[in-house]
Design an enzyme around this catalytic site. Structure first.
Site, PDB file in Angstrom:
ATOM      1  N   GLU A 125      26.513  37.053  36.307  1.00  0.00           N
ATOM      2  CA  GLU A 125      27.307  35.865  36.605  1.00  0.00           C
ATOM      3  C   GLU A 125      26.712  35.179  37.826  1.00  0.00           C
ATOM      4  O   GLU A 125      26.425  35.861  38.804  1.00  0.00           O
ATOM      5  CB  GLU A 125      28.772  36.221  36.886  1.00  0.00           C
ATOM      6  N   GLY A 265      31.224  41.011  46.340  1.00  0.00           N
ATOM      7  CA  GLY A 265      32.062  42.215  46.413  1.00  0.00           C
ATOM      8  C   GLY A 265      31.921  43.110  45.190  1.00  0.00           C
ATOM      9  O   GLY A 265      31.678  44.305  45.307  1.00  0.00           O
ATOM     10  N   GLU A 302      38.875  43.433  39.752  1.00  0.00           N
ATOM     11  CA  GLU A 302      37.861  43.537  38.689  1.00  0.00           C
ATOM     12  C   GLU A 302      38.479  44.099  37.416  1.00  0.00           C
ATOM     13  O   GLU A 302      38.168  43.661  36.314  1.00  0.00           O
ATOM     14  CB  GLU A 302      36.679  44.399  39.132  1.00  0.00           C
ATOM     15  N   HIS A 305      40.368  41.463  35.543  1.00  0.00           N
ATOM     16  CA  HIS A 305      39.510  40.511  34.830  1.00  0.00           C
ATOM     17  C   HIS A 305      39.309  40.903  33.366  1.00  0.00           C
ATOM     18  O   HIS A 305      38.944  40.067  32.546  1.00  0.00           O
ATOM     19  CB  HIS A 305      38.123  40.456  35.485  1.00  0.00           C
TER      20      HIS A 305
END
Ligand code: B3K
Ligand code: ZN
Length: 878
Positions: A125, A265, A302, A305
Site C-alpha cells: 500500500e 506503524g 490492523e 481492517h
C-alpha cells in the site's frame, strides 16, 4: 523515486479497462535478483472499447518475458516505459504470463519487496505492488491470489503469504517452497510476502460460528518473550468486533510479522499483517505504558481492517478515509471499551488539535476525501485518519449507537467484496436510518476546521436561556468559501451548585434528560431552553462531539467551576486546558517569564490534586500544561523560543506553588508495588510521573534524590524513562543518560527512546548532540525508526532548538530531507512537513525557513513525494 508529477484528480476517475480474476505468483527469492513469475487471468471490463490497450503499472522492474495465451509476445507487440507495460491489442479474455526480475537489496524506499535484517518483507500500500511485477495496481481491481515462494532453506526457513498454506516441499540446492492460496478477492495493495528466520508466538480464538483461528506472531529469534501483549490484544480485538459489530474473522490463521525496518506503524495485508516491531514487542522492562497502549490499538486497528478495508475496500485512493477514518474510529472505540473512555477521548482530541488542526490551517490542508494528489503516500494524513474518524464518530453521535450499527450492517450487506466510496458509506448510514445526510457530505468535501461562536443569554423573568450558535470555516488552499456543516453539538447546563438542569427546548412538551445533542445545519441558529430556574453555566461540545473550535466567552471563574463540577469528563479536562491556554497566551503576549502563577489558577490545580474522587489518569491530564505545539497554533508571528520559555516558566512557578501537594501525591502513589499493567496501575503511574515532572523543576536535593531513586529502582520502563526524561533536563543528569545508553545499547526499540530523549532536549547544544548521535553505531539513516527517533523528534518536537535563531536547525533539517530523499522518499516527505508552519513564525525565522524550503525544491532529482510537500508549503507564502 518518481519525478514531480501532474496532479491526479478525483473527478477523473474511470473504471478499469480490464479486470483480473486470478493471479498466480511464483517468487524465486534472491537478495539481489528475485525472479517473479506472474500469471494473470484477465478480461476486458464491460463497456470498454475492444481496442482499449492494457496498461499495466510497473516501476523499477526488469522485464524478462511476456506471454499472451501461451505465445511469447514479441517486442513490437508491447511498449515499455519507466512506469508501464502497455499491450495495445488484447483479446476479450486472456492469460498473460510475465516474468520480471527485481533487486530487494537495493530497495531502500521500503516499498515493494525489500530486505530487513536479512529477511524479505513486502509493503504494497499504496502503490508498492507495481515494484514487484507489472499489474493493474489500483484498489478497484480485485483478484484471487495464489503465491508460491521458493527460497534457500537455511536462510529463509519461514515462508509466508496471504490466505491459507496449501502445500510445501523441498527442491535441489537446499531450496524449499511453500504455496499459499487466498480465497478472498483482494486488490494488490493487500498482497504480502515474508521470508526469513522467525519464531512464532501462538494463540487461538474461537469465533461464535465455531471457527478456530490460529493467531501467530512471527518475530526474530530472541524476541518471543515480548509478544504476549500483542497476542492478547489480537484475541481481545477479535472478541470485541464479534460482540460490537457482529464481525468474525474469515481465515484459519491470523498472522502478524514484526519487522525493524518499516515506513509506518503496521499494514493490514489480508491474513498476514506486517508490523513495525515497535507495535508488537513489549515487556514491562522495555516498554512504557504508552507503548503497551499503542500496541493494543495498532493490533486492533490492523485486525479491524479485515472488514473495514479488506472485505470492503476503496474504489480509488481518494476514498482512503473510507477505510482509515472508519478503522481509526473502531480502534478508538475498542480502546475506550477496554480502558477509560474519557481518557481515551482526551488523548485523541489532544492529538487531533495539535496535528490535524494544524494541518487543516496550513499549506497541506485538504478535505477528508481529497480532490487531487501528486503522490498518494503524502495523503496518509491526520486529516484522512483522525478527522476522518471524527466524521465517523459524528454519524454515531447523530444516529445513536443502534442507528450506527444498523448503518454498518447495511454497509456490509450491500458492499461485502466490493471496492466502494465514502458516498456509499454515507448512503448506507442514511438509508438504514431513514436519515437525511446530504448536507453531512460536506464533511468529506470541505477542508478547514469549522469555528462555532456561541453566545448565551439568560432571561430571568421568562426563565429562559437562549444559545445563539454561529458557524464559519476559514478559507483553505483552493477553497475560498465554505457552506454550513451539519454539526452535532452536545451540551448540558449547570446551575451554580454544579447540578445539571433538565433540558427542554421551546415548543417541546417536556424536558428530555440533562445532556443532549443539538443538530446544527445553518450558519446561525438559536436554541431557547425553557424552565431554566437559574443563570446556568453551559457545558458545551461535551465529549468533543464535533471536530470544531468552539468560542464561548467563559470567565476564569466559569472555567474553574467547570473543572470542578462538570459531569462530562472531557468538558472538565477541556476547562482546565482552556484556562491554562488562556494564561499561557497572556503571559506570552506580556513577555512574562518570571511572574508567579496566579492564585486562582494554582488553587484550581491544587483542587485537582486534592480531589480523591477524580480518576488519577484524568487528574494527570488536567495537570499537564498544553504543549508548545498547541500554543503555537493559537498565535501568529510566533517567536518559538519565547513560547517555550513562557511555558517553562509557568511550569516552574506551578511547581513552586504546589510543592507540598505534588510531593504528597507523589509519595502516596510511589508505593513500590510490583509493576502491573491495568487501568488502575497505569493511571497511578501517570499521575505520579506528572508530579515528578513538576517536582523536577525545583532545584533542591530532595528532588534530585527522588529522581535518582526512581531511575535506579524502577522495575519498569514507564517509571525509569519518566525519571530519566526529567533528569536529562538537569545539570546533574548527564551520567544517567550515559548509563541508560550503555545498558540498552543492544536493544533497538529502547535505544530509540534514548535517541528521542536527547533529540528533544531543551538544554544547550541539542543540535550538536543530535549530529554526534548520527555517528552512533546503532544509528542508521536507512532505518525509519531511527530517523524518526533522532531526526524527526528534533525537527518536529524540539521547538526550542529547531527554531534556533541562527537557522542551523532549519539547515540541518533541509540537509537531512535531501539526504533521505535519495534513499526513502516517503520518509523524506514526512520529515519535510516540519517546514509547514513557516509562515506563522516571526519574519527573521520565516525568511530562514523559506530559504531552506527553496533549497529543497531546487535539489536536482528530488522525488515527487518531497517536491509535493515542499512546494505546497512554499505556496503558502505567496
Ligand atoms: N494502511 C496502512 C498504511 C499504509 C501507508 C502507505 N503509505 C496502515 C494502516 O492504516 O492501518
Ligand atoms: Zn489503517
Amino acid at each position: 523515486m518518481s519525478l514531480p508529477r501532474q496532479a491526479i484528480r478525483r473527478l477523473d476517475y474511470t473504471a478499469p479497462a480490464y479486470l483480473i480474476d486470478r493471479v498466480d505468483l511464483t517468487f524465486d527469492l534472491d537478495d539481489t535478483a528475485t525472479r517473479v513469475t506472474s500469471r494473470l487471468v484477465l478480461q476486458r471490463n464491460a463497456g470498454t472499447a475492444a481496442d482499449a490497450p492494457l496498461v499495466l503499472n510497473g516501476e523499477a522492474l526488469v522485464l524478462e518475458s511476456v506471454k499472451l495465451d501461451g505465445a511469447p509476445l514479441l517486442p513490437d507487440a508491447y511498449t515499455l516505459s519507466d512506469e508501464a507495460l502497455t499491450i495495445p491489442a488484447m483479446p476479450d479474455t486472456a492469460i498473460l504470463e510475465i516474468v520480471t526480475k527485481i533487486n530487494p537489496e537495493a530497495n531502500t524506499a521500503l516499498s515493494g519487496l525489500y530486505l530487513s535484517s536479512g529477511n524479505f518483507i513486502t509493503q504494497c500500500e499504496a502503490e508498492g505492488f507495481r515494484r514487484i511485477t507489472f499489474y493493474l495496481d489500483r484498489p478497484d481491481v480485485m483478484a484471487k491470489f495464489t503465491t508460491t515462494i521458493i527460497a534457500d532453506r537455511t536462510k529463509y526457513p519461514v515462508l509466508l503469504s496471504n490466505g491459507n498454506r496449501v502445500g510445501e516441499g523441498t527442491l535441489d540446492k537446499n531450496r524449499h517452497w511453500v504455496k499459499w492460496v487466498d480465497p478472498f478477492k483482494k486488490p494488490a495493495y493487500l498482497f504480502a510476502l515474508v521470508a526469513g528466520k522467525f519464531v512464532a508466538a501462538t494463540g487461538s480464538h474461537t469465533t461464535p460460528s465455531g471457527r478456530n483461528v490460529a493467531i501467530e506472531i512471527y518475530v526474530e529469534p530472541g524476541n518471543a518473550d515480548r509478544c504476549h501483549h500483542a497476542l492478547s490484544a489480537a484475541q481481545k480485538a477479535m472478541a470485541w468486533d464479534e460482540q460490537r459489530f457482529g464481525l468474525e474473522y474469515d481465515l484459519d490463521a491470523y498472522m502478524i510479522v514484526a519487522t525493524n525496518d518499516f515506513n509506518m506503524g503496521a499494514m493490514e495485508n489480508k491474513g498476514l499483517n506486517v508490523f513495525n516491531s515497535k507495535y508488537v514487542l513489549a515487556k514491562p522492562e522495555t516498554a512504557t505504558d504508552a507503548d503497551f497502549d499503542g500496541i493494543e490499538s495498532v493490533v486492533a486497528h490492523e485486525y479491524f481492517h479485515n472488514w473495514t478495508g479488506n472485505r470492503v475496500t476503496c474504489r480509488d485512493w481518494f476514498q482512503l478515509s473510507l477505510k482509515e477514518g472508519l478503522t481509526v474510529y473502531r480502534d478508538q472505540e475498542f480502546s475506550s471499551d477496554l480502558g477509560s473512555r474519557a481518557v481515551q477521548r482526551i488523548q485523541n482530541v489532544r492529538g487531533l488539535r495539535e496535528y490535524q488542526f494544524a494541518e487543516d490551517a496550513g499549506p497541506q490542508a485538504h478535505p477528508v476525501r481529497p480532490d487531487e494528489y501528486q503522490e498518494i503516500n503524502n495523503f496518509y494524513t491526520w486529516t484522512v485518519y483522525e478527522k476522518g474518524s471524527e466524521v465517523v464518530r459524528m454519524y454515531a453521535t447523530l444516529l445513536g449507537t443502534d442507528g450506527f450499527r444498523k448503518g454498518m450492517d447495511l454497509y456490509f450487506k450491500r458492499h461485502d467484496g466490493q471496492a466502494v466510496s465514502c458516498d456509499d458509506f454515507r448512503a448506507a448510514m442514511a438509508d438504514a436510518n431513514g436519515a437525511d445526510l446530504e448536507q453531512f457530505g460536506r464533511w468529506y468535501s470541505q477542508a478547514g476546521t469549522p469555528v462555532l461562536d456561541v453566545e448565551g443569554v439568560y432571561d430571568e423573568a421568562a426563565q429562559t436561556y437562549t444559545l445563539t450558535v454561529t458557524q464559519s470555516c476559514p478559507a483553505t488552499p483552493g477553497q475560498d468559501t465554505k457552506l454550513p456543516f451539519h454539526i452535532p453539538l452536545a451540551l448540558g447546563l449547570l446551575d451554580r451548585r454544579g447540578q445539571e438542569l433538565p433540558l427542554q427546548l421551546e415548543g417541546e412538551p417536556a424536558a428530555t434528560g440533562t445532556s443532549r445533542v443539538l443538530a446544527l445545519r445553518e450558519a446561525t441558529q438559536t436554541f431557547t431552553f425553557i424552565n431554566v430556574p437559574y443563570h446556568p453555566v453551559p457545558s458545551l461540545l461535551r465529549d468533543f462531539s464535533a471536530p470544531v473550535k468552539l468560542d464561548y466567552p467563559y470567565s476564569d471563574d466559569d472555567l474553574v467551576f467547570l473543572m470542578a463540577h462538570d459531569n462530562d469528563a472531557f468538558a472538565r479536562w477541556e476547562a482546565a486546558n482552556q484556562y491554562a491556554t488562556r494564561l499561557l497566551l497572556q503571559r506570552y503576549r506580556n513577555g512574562e517569564t518570571d511572574t508567579p502563577a496566579p492564585e486562582k489558577f494554582v488553587a484550581a490545580m491544587a483542587a485537582v490534586l486534592n480531589d480523591t474522587r477524580l480518576d488519577p489518569a484524568l487528574a494527570a491530564l488536567m495537570l499537564t500544561l498544553p504543549s508548545d505545539a498547541a500554543l503555537f497554533e493559537a498565535l501568529a508571528d510566533v517567536d518559538p523560543q519565547k513560547l517555550c520559555a513562557v511555558r517553562q516558566s509557568l511550569k516552574e512557578a506551578l511547581a513552586r506553588s504546589l510543592r507540598p501537594q505534588l510531593l504528597t501525591t507523589y509519595q502516596k502513589l510511589n508505593t513500590g508495588a510490583p509493576y502491573r499493567y491495568d487501568g488502575e496501575a497505569v493511571a497511578g503511574r501517570a499521575l505520579k510521573n506528572v508530579c515528578l515532572d513538576y517536582l523536577a523543576e525545583l532545584d533542591e536535593p530532595l528532588t534530585a534524590e527522588l529522581l535518582a531513586n526512581q531511575y535506579r529502582h524502577a522495575d519498569n520502563m514507564t517509571d525509569r524513562l519518566a525519571a530519566l526524561k526529567a533528569l536529562a533536563q538537569r545539570d546533574d543528569g548527564e551520567s544517567f543518560v550515559d548509563d541508560f545508553g550503555k545498558i540498552w545499547q543492544d536493544d533497538a526499540l529502547v535505544l530509540d527512546k534514548w535517541f528521542a530523549l536527547q533529540a528533544t532536549s531543551s538544554r544547550p547544544g541539542a543540535l550538536s548532540q543530535v549530529q554526534a548521535l548520527m555517528s552512533h553505531p546503532a544509528f542508521s539513516i536507512r532505518n525509519p525508526n531511527k530517523v524518526r527517533a533522532l531526526i524527526g523528534a528534533f525537527c518536529q518536537q524540539n521547538l526550542q532548538h529547531f527554531h534556533a535563531l541562527d537557522g542551523y536547525g532549519y539547515a540541518f533539517a533541509a540537509d537531512r530531507i535531501i539526504e533521505l530523499d535519495k534513499l526513502n522518499p516517503q520518509i523524506a516527505a514526512r520529515l519535510a512537513s516540519c517546514f509547514n508552519r513557516w509562515t506563522r513564525v516571526e519574519p527573521v525565522r520565516r525568511a530562514l525557513m523559506r530559504a531552506e524550503l527553496e533549497r529543497i525544491t531546487r535539489e536536482p532529482g528530488l522525488s515527487g513525494d518531497t517536491f509535493e510537500i515542499a512546494s505546497k508549503a512554499l505556496s503558502a507564502g505567496t
